[in-house]
Structures are given as structure tokens and as C-alpha cells.
Design a protein around this motif. Structure first.
Motif, PDB file in Angstrom:
ATOM      1  N   LEU A 324       0.829  -1.206   0.000  1.00  0.00           N
ATOM      2  CA  LEU A 324       0.000   0.000   0.000  1.00  0.00           C
ATOM      3  C   LEU A 324       0.864   1.256   0.000  1.00  0.00           C
ATOM      4  CD1 LEU A 324      -2.875  -0.717   2.531  1.00  0.00           C
ATOM      5  CD2 LEU A 324      -2.589  -1.460   0.191  1.00  0.00           C
ATOM      6  N   HIS A 325       0.291   2.324  -0.464  1.00  0.00           N
ATOM      7  CA  HIS A 325       0.954   3.627  -0.404  1.00  0.00           C
ATOM      8  C   HIS A 325       1.173   3.974   1.071  1.00  0.00           C
ATOM      9  CE1 HIS A 325       1.584   7.913  -0.793  1.00  0.00           C
ATOM     10  NE2 HIS A 325       1.739   7.739  -2.102  1.00  0.00           N
ATOM     11  N   PRO A 326       2.361   4.471   1.450  1.00  0.00           N
ATOM     12  CA  PRO A 326       2.639   4.748   2.861  1.00  0.00           C
ATOM     13  C   PRO A 326       1.552   5.585   3.540  1.00  0.00           C
ATOM     14  CG  PRO A 326       4.596   5.111   1.535  1.00  0.00           C
ATOM     15  CD  PRO A 326       3.514   4.748   0.578  1.00  0.00           C
ATOM     16  N   ASP A 327       0.956   6.526   2.782  1.00  0.00           N
ATOM     17  CA  ASP A 327      -0.074   7.381   3.394  1.00  0.00           C
ATOM     18  C   ASP A 327      -1.375   6.624   3.645  1.00  0.00           C
ATOM     19  OD1 ASP A 327       1.788   9.280   3.063  1.00  0.00           O
ATOM     20  OD2 ASP A 327       0.731  10.402   1.481  1.00  0.00           O
ATOM     21  N   ASP A 328      -1.528   5.454   3.046  1.00  0.00           N
ATOM     22  CA  ASP A 328      -2.809   4.740   3.152  1.00  0.00           C
ATOM     23  C   ASP A 328      -2.771   3.599   4.162  1.00  0.00           C
ATOM     24  OD1 ASP A 328      -3.661   6.431   1.200  1.00  0.00           O
ATOM     25  OD2 ASP A 328      -3.433   4.996  -0.439  1.00  0.00           O
ATOM     26  N   ARG A 331      -4.610   4.168   7.548  1.00  0.00           N
ATOM     27  CA  ARG A 331      -6.060   4.239   7.300  1.00  0.00           C
ATOM     28  C   ARG A 331      -6.646   2.858   7.120  1.00  0.00           C
ATOM     29  NH1 ARG A 331      -8.629   6.270   3.108  1.00  0.00           N
ATOM     30  NH2 ARG A 331      -6.838   6.109   1.728  1.00  0.00           N
ATOM     31  N   MET A 332      -5.894   2.000   6.380  1.00  0.00           N
ATOM     32  CA  MET A 332      -6.369   0.650   6.116  1.00  0.00           C
ATOM     33  C   MET A 332      -6.474  -0.134   7.422  1.00  0.00           C
ATOM     34  SD  MET A 332      -7.313  -1.795   4.199  1.00  0.00           S
ATOM     35  CE  MET A 332      -7.020  -1.407   2.487  1.00  0.00           C
ATOM     36  N   VAL A 333      -5.426  -0.071   8.257  1.00  0.00           N
ATOM     37  CA  VAL A 333      -5.429  -0.810   9.526  1.00  0.00           C
ATOM     38  C   VAL A 333      -6.602  -0.320  10.379  1.00  0.00           C
ATOM     39  CG1 VAL A 333      -4.140  -1.192  11.653  1.00  0.00           C
ATOM     40  CG2 VAL A 333      -2.953  -1.219   9.452  1.00  0.00           C
ATOM     41  N   TYR A 350      -7.766   3.290  -1.546  1.00  0.00           N
ATOM     42  CA  TYR A 350      -6.336   3.306  -1.216  1.00  0.00           C
ATOM     43  C   TYR A 350      -5.526   3.033  -2.467  1.00  0.00           C
ATOM     44  CZ  TYR A 350      -7.215  -1.712  -1.220  1.00  0.00           C
ATOM     45  OH  TYR A 350      -7.601  -2.974  -1.584  1.00  0.00           O
ATOM     46  N   ARG A 351      -4.191   3.253  -2.366  1.00  0.00           N
ATOM     47  CA  ARG A 351      -3.317   3.050  -3.516  1.00  0.00           C
ATOM     48  C   ARG A 351      -2.446   1.826  -3.293  1.00  0.00           C
ATOM     49  NH1 ARG A 351      -1.481   9.002  -2.552  1.00  0.00           N
ATOM     50  NH2 ARG A 351      -2.553   8.401  -0.649  1.00  0.00           N
ATOM     51  N   VAL A 352      -2.262   1.038  -4.337  1.00  0.00           N
ATOM     52  CA  VAL A 352      -1.307  -0.065  -4.256  1.00  0.00           C
ATOM     53  C   VAL A 352      -0.248   0.161  -5.335  1.00  0.00           C
ATOM     54  CG1 VAL A 352      -2.987  -1.714  -3.384  1.00  0.00           C
ATOM     55  CG2 VAL A 352      -2.600  -1.560  -5.827  1.00  0.00           C
TER      56      VAL A 352
END
Ligand code: ADP
Length: 643
Positions: A324-328, A331-333, A350-352
Motif C-alpha cells: 500500500l501507499h505509505p499514506d494509506d 487508514r487501512m489498519v 487506497y493506492r497499491v
């Protein structure tokens, strides 16, 4: 698309059917096991046998073994289950359990009945045999072994002797064929008349082919019942006993009416196929996360969204997060934790990382499902790509910003121009007064300097006027009012207006009007004159003494082309691409030829707002041709909308 409810048994209908009610009345519980997930569903009667309230979820296999099965029976139960899984033979096991409510130990028999191949599910029965007579439980005939339970459930049982002549059908089996319960057991050759013709040959082959040791024969066929003539699908499972010497012995078989069940299974398979197709069409990938083990289960489309090829192993949780993108990540967790703790639906974008180095936007939606103990045990959902949407959004945002900035710039320019013009007019007015003041005449040196002030002032005023005009046209605050304008009149007017200048410069200006030239164009009359004036005066300005400018017109399809040609200085090829940009003077900044570099920018804006275009051809040192392409007036007099 509705999501499949994973909490519903495939055989939900069966659990509520009259058959199930009859079975329940007899105290026989039904269960269904999903072989793929290990998930189970119990009917209320099964739950009651374990002392569990109706409607509660069935415990997971492991929990069931730990909390219910008598420790002394556990090893045998597990061995029996494993054996049945390995050989494909029906599972049948007798074991003791401890009831959840009273804590009493009861003796149960559990038996698998039917395998639903398409959905990988097994349907079975459970009954309490604690009170049954020991002798009855140990009886040797197939009928007695399967006993009371089988009769109630509508399972028929039978045996066939190796010589083909003997054999016994349970009363229930006869009923399944529409025969009276007390009818004699039909011989093998006698059953075919009850089987529908299409299935006869297939059943004959199965029946006359010996079943190998350890093998299980299972097949379905349709019968027309002897009593009511109804067609029903029967499914039979059979295996043959062999003695130690390998001699073929008795064959045992169980039969169940699977008409509704197969129908449901077909519908389920259709539904699954439909959902698969819909998901594929919508680009939806499916995912599942086991919240306890952190294991992911993804379908092919989800895997493709993460750039996994079919051979790649699935992601562990930490690998997933690392993609995942570090910024996301946080949020995901958080989203999963919130869903986990409060059962909130998951909906996150989110971004992968992509194999090719960029980022892919995905949106995942899903929900958390509770396990048998009521605690969350897995989340399931769909995901789909939103990169294009995101890009479009970003572009729209950028466009809005640019438009806002442009509007602000236009606003600023028009205000500034206005503010500049007032004092400038005063400067020019007073300069003129000074020049004309006979009471207090200027010296010749002062007069000359004043002429410079006036020239600079007029230049500045022209610049300010052009900037204001450009800003007004750009912001569309100066709407065009197109009409049919007579071309000849407009051109000759312009030529007359530039006459003093062209005479001074020694450049001849002509209007060439061949017969076929269009008489009129569809344009705003004031703006058309401005266009022509700009082009003609450029032709004069950037020319030499003795040069010429020729204005002509012709048709091109449904349009008019007005050309302004000259044999003047021409424009360097490299300058042409920027020619129509404001303040671009194509390298003539220091040529001494007066100009602001705004004329052609105005020409382009104006002609385009009139639904036309401007074209240019030029050769340095030889001359230039500017062409205005304009709509022709509509033949029927109905104005055409501007493009
Ligand atoms: P201005 O004439 O005020 O400089 P324009 O926008 O009308 O501004 O023209 C931009 C530039 O294009 C001019 O400075 C000049 O170098 C070049 N140009 C325009 N028309 C001609 C022409 N007919 N012949 C040669 N050069 C031209």
C-alpha cells in the motif's frame, strides 16, 4: 448486485421443507457442511440435540470437538471423518456429547446423506440414540442399522446379494419408487420400467458394473412413480462388501429423493455463474480476510489488481500492507480495526504499488462476519479499480483551479486597464493643449520632446485598449452578435481607414473580388472590421516601400476564406507556432516598427468566438498570407448557433 449471503445454507429451503418438519418431529436434526470453508449449518432440531437455542449459529468444527464431543470418542470421530473424506464413503459415526444446557451426556449418531457436488457441500442427519435399545443399535441388517431415522428422513435403503436374486428394500425405498411399502422387493431387471427412457441405459450400465472394493458408486436418475405417475429424481449411493479373500459380497445402497435439492443446486450454480459474470463485467474482485489468522483469500480479479500472476502465492497481511501507499497504510489498519470492533462496514479507497512503478487506486467495500461464538472472524467484500475516476477528478480540479486563476487574471487586467486609461487620457489631453497653446508656445526642442511624450502616450493607450479588449473577449464579456455581413463593403472600408498609413509607407492595398467570391460572411460586423483592420495594417507595417497587400475571398465547402496576402518581410518559420500568443512580436521587438504583440492574439480569439479560425503561411523575406475562415450566412436566414 446483491452479495451472496455466506451465512445461509445452500439447502435453506430443505431445512424448512415439509420433509424437514417431519424429520424434526421425529427428533432428527439436519446439518450441512461446506467442505471448502469447514463452515456448518444446523437445523433447530440439531441445535436442540446439543442443548443450543434455535437459530444460533453452528459451532466451528474445532469448537465443536473441544466443547461438545466426549474426549473418549474424539479420536474415533476424527478418524471416521478423515476416512470418509479420504474414501468418499458416507460418514457415519456414533459418539457421546455433553449438552450445552443441562450438561447431560447424550449418545448421538451423525451420518452424511448427500453430497452437493456443485457447491461442495454435504448434507447429513443427526439423531439422539441414547435411549435406544443396545441390541437394536447393534443389529446387523442394513435396515436396522439405519433404522428409524432413515424412514423418517425419507432415505431409502436396500441391499443386493452378489447372485442378483436376493436383496431387500426398505419400505421407504419402495415408497420413493411409488410402490406400496409392503410390496415385494423388485428384482433388478424389474425396475427399468419405472425409470424414464432417457436414463434407462445409463442406470443399466451402472447397475451391471461391479463396484470395486472401497469404491463408492453415486448417481442420479429420474423415475416415474408407480402410484401417482410423478417424475422424481432419485440419487443413489452404493458400495459393495468384499471378504478377506476378495470375494464380492453384498451391495448396500442408500437412496434419497433429490428432486428439489438438485433443482436448488442447479439454481445455485446458475446464480453463482451469474454473480461471477456480473462481477467480471463490473471488474469486481472478491476478497476474504480471516481476522484471526490474518490470511487472505482472493479471487483472480483481486489478484490481478495487485499484479499477482496465477502462480504467485497469496499475500500475507504484512506483505499486503507493504504494497500500500505509505499514506494509506494506517487508514487501512484503522478501517479493518473499526469494522472488527464495531461491525462497521468497510469502505476505503487506497493506492497499491504497480509492477510498472506507478500507483493504482482501489476501492474496497465489505463487511465483517461473526463466527459461531458471536465474535468477528472474517471480513469479506469486493474491490475495484478507481484510478481513472481519480485521474478525472484530479484533472477536473486542476481545470477548475486554472479557470479560477484565469478569471481572476481577467478581472485584474480589466480593472487595471480601466484605472490606467483615465490618467493616460489626462496626459495625452494636456500634451495636446501644450502643443496647441499659441499664448505660450513651446520652443522647437520642447515641441520635439513633447512629440515623444505623445507618441509614447498613444502607444500606451493602444496597449491598454488592446489588453482590455483581450481580457473582455477572453472572459466572454463581449458577446458576439453575428449577422450576414457584406464582405466587399467591409474590406473597402478597412482599406480606406488604413489609406493614410499605407500611403505613408508606400504600400499599395487591393481588394481582389473574383466572381465566385462569397458576397457575405456570418460574423459580428464590428469585430469583423477589427479583424480585417489588424491584418491589413500588419501587412502594411511589416512591408517595404513599393510592396503590396491583397485582400481576397473564396469559398471552401460551407465556409468563406478571407485572405490577406503581402509581399513584405515575412515571418521566420520558428516563430510561427507562437505567433498568436499575446505579446509575442515574432522577433520584431527592436525593429523600430510600432506594435504591442496583441493584435494577432485578438484576431485568433475573435475569429474563434465567431465560429471560425485563422491560418497563416509565411516565408521570411518573401511575404505572408493570413486567412480568416468564417461561416457563410445560413441560406434560409435562420442564424446558426456559434460553435
Ligand atoms: P504587433 O503588430 O502589435 O507587434 P501582432 O500580434 O499583430 O502584434 O503581430 C505579432 C507579430 O507578428 C508582429 O510583431 C510581427 O513580427 C509579426 N507579423 C504580424 N503580421 C505580419 C505580417 N503581415 N508580415 C510579417 N510579420 C508579421
Amino acid at each position: 448486485m446483491t452479495e451472496p449471503d455466506p451465512a445461509a445454507p445452500a439447502t435453506a429451503g430443505l431445512f424448512d421443507s415439509p420433509l424437514a418438519q417431519a424429520v424434526s418431529a421425529a427428533g432428527i436434526g439436519l446439518w450441512e457442511l461446506d467442505l471448502a470453508s469447514g463452515r456448518e449449518w444446523w437445523s433447530d432440531t440439531t441445535l436442540a440435540l446439543y442443548g443450543l437455542p434455535p437459530g444460533s449459529p453452528a459451532p466451528r468444527r474445532e469448537a465443536w470437538r473441544e466443547h461438545f464431543v466426549h474426549p473418549d470418542d474424539l479420536a474415533r470421530q476424527m478418524a471416521t471423518a478423515a476416512e470418509s473424506e479420504r474414501t468418499g464413503r458416507p460418514y457415519e459415526c456414533e459418539f457421546r456429547i455433553r449438552r450445552a444446557d443441562t450438561g447431560a451426556v447424550r449418545r448421538l449418531i451423525s451420518r452424511s446423506a448427500v453430497t452437493l457436488a456443485a457447491s461442495h457441500r454435504v448434507l447429513g442427519i443427526t439423531l439422539d440414540v441414547t435411549d435406544r435399545h443396545e441390541a437394536e443399535r447393534r443389529a446387523v441388517t442394513a435396515e436396522a442399522q439405519l433404522g428409524h431415522a432413515a424412514r423418517q428422513v425419507g432415505f431409502g435403503f436396500g441391499t443386493r446379494e452378489p447372485d442378483d436374486e436376493g436383496g431387500e428394500w426398505s419400505p421407504e425405498l419402495k415408497r420413493l419408487w411409488g410402490l406400496p411399502a409392503d410390496a415385494p422387493t423388485p428384482r433388478r431387471g424389474e425396475i427399468f420400467e419405472h425409470i424414464v427412457p432417457a436414463d434407462r441405459e445409463r442406470v443399466r450400465q451402472r447397475l451391471y458394473t461391479p463396484i470395486e472394493p472401497g469404491a463408492l458408486a453415486e448417481y442420479s436418475f429420474e423415475v416415474r412413480r408407480a402410484d401417482d405417475g410423478r417424475c422424481r429424481t432419485l440419487t443413489t449411493r452404493a458400495y459393495t462388501e468384499y471378504d478377506a479373500a476378495g470375494r464380492r459380497g453384498r451391495t448396500y445402497f442408500a437412496v434419497i429423493d433429490t428432486t428439489e435439492l438438485l433443482q436448488r443446486e442447479r439454481e445455485l450454480a446458475d446464480l453463482q455463474e451469474l454473480q461471477r459474470l456480473a462481477a467480471e463485467a463490473a471488474g469486481l474482485g472478491l476478497w476474504e480476510l480471516d481476522l484471526r489468522s490474518g490470511q487472505h483469500r482472493w479471487d483472480e480479479r483481486t489478484r490481478a489488481l495487485f499484479d499477482l500472476t496465477p502462480g504467485d502465492p497469496p499475500f500475507e497481511r504484512h506483505e499486503f500492507l507493504s504494497r500500500l501507499h505509505p499514506d494509506d497504510r494506517a487508514r487501512m489498519v484503522e478501517a479493518v480495526a473499526a469494522a472488527d470492533a464495531r461491525g462497521e462496514p468497510i469502505d476505503i479507497e487506497y493506492r497499491v504499488s504497480r509492477r510498472d512503478g506507478g500507483w493504482r487506486w482501489l476501492r474496497a467495500r465489505g463487511r465483517v462476519l461473526a463466527g459461531a461464538d458471536g465474535r468477528p472472524w472474517r471480513s469479506v467484500g469486493v474491490c475495484f479499480e478507481t484510478t481513472a475516476l481519480r485521474q478525472a477528478e484530479a484533472e477536473r480540479h486542476a481545470r477548475e483551479l486554472a479557470e479560477n486563476a484565469n478569471a481572476a487574471k481577467t478581472e485584474f487586467l480589466s480593472r487595471m486597464s480601466h484605472e490606467l486609461r483615465t490618467p493616460l487620457n489626462a496626459v495625452l489631453g494636456f500634451a495636446q493643449l501644450m502643443a496647441l497653446d499659441s499664448a505660450d508656445p513651446l520652443s522647437s526642442a520642447q515641441r520635439e520632446r513633447l512629440q515623444h511624450v505623445q507618441a509614447a502616450g498613444w502607444h500606451l493607450l493602444a496597449l491598454v485598449n488592446d489588453v482590455l479588449d483581450l481580457a473582455r473577449i477572453e472572459s466572454r464579456n463581449a458577446p458576439m452578435q453575428p449577422e450576414a455581413v457584406a464582405l466587399g463593403a467591409a474590406v473597402t472600408e478597412c482599406i480606406a481607414m488604413t489609406a493614410p498609413r499605407s500611403a505613408e509607407a508606400g504600400v499599395a492595398v487591393h481588394w481582389d473580388s473574383p466572381e465566385a467570391a462569397p458576397h457575405a460572411v456570418w460574423a459580428d460586423p464590428v469585430r469583423l472590421r477589427q479583424l480585417l483592420l489588424n491584418l491589413v495594417s500588419n501587412g502594411v507595417k511589416y512591408n517595404r516601400r513599393g510592396g503590396w497587400v491583397r485582400v481576397g475571398a473564396r469559398r471552401r465547402g460551407a465556409q468563406a476564406v478571407v485572405s490577406v496576402r503581402d509581399n513584405g518581410l515575412g515571418i521566420a518559420r520558428a516563430r510561427l507556432p507562437h505567433l498568436f500568443q499575446p505579446f509575442d512580436r515574432a522577433g520584431r521587438e527592436n525593429s523600430g516598427i510600432e506594435g504591442t504583440g496583441l493584435g494577432l492574439a485578438l484576431v485568433k480569439l475573435l475569429v474563434e468566438q465567431m465560429g471560425g479560425a485563422v491560418e497563416v503561411d509565411s516565408t521570411e523575406g518573401e511575404g505572408s498570407e493570413f486567412r480568416l475562415v468564417l461561416p457563410l450566412p445560413p441560406a434560409d436566414g435562420v442564424p446558426r448557433p456559434l460553435e
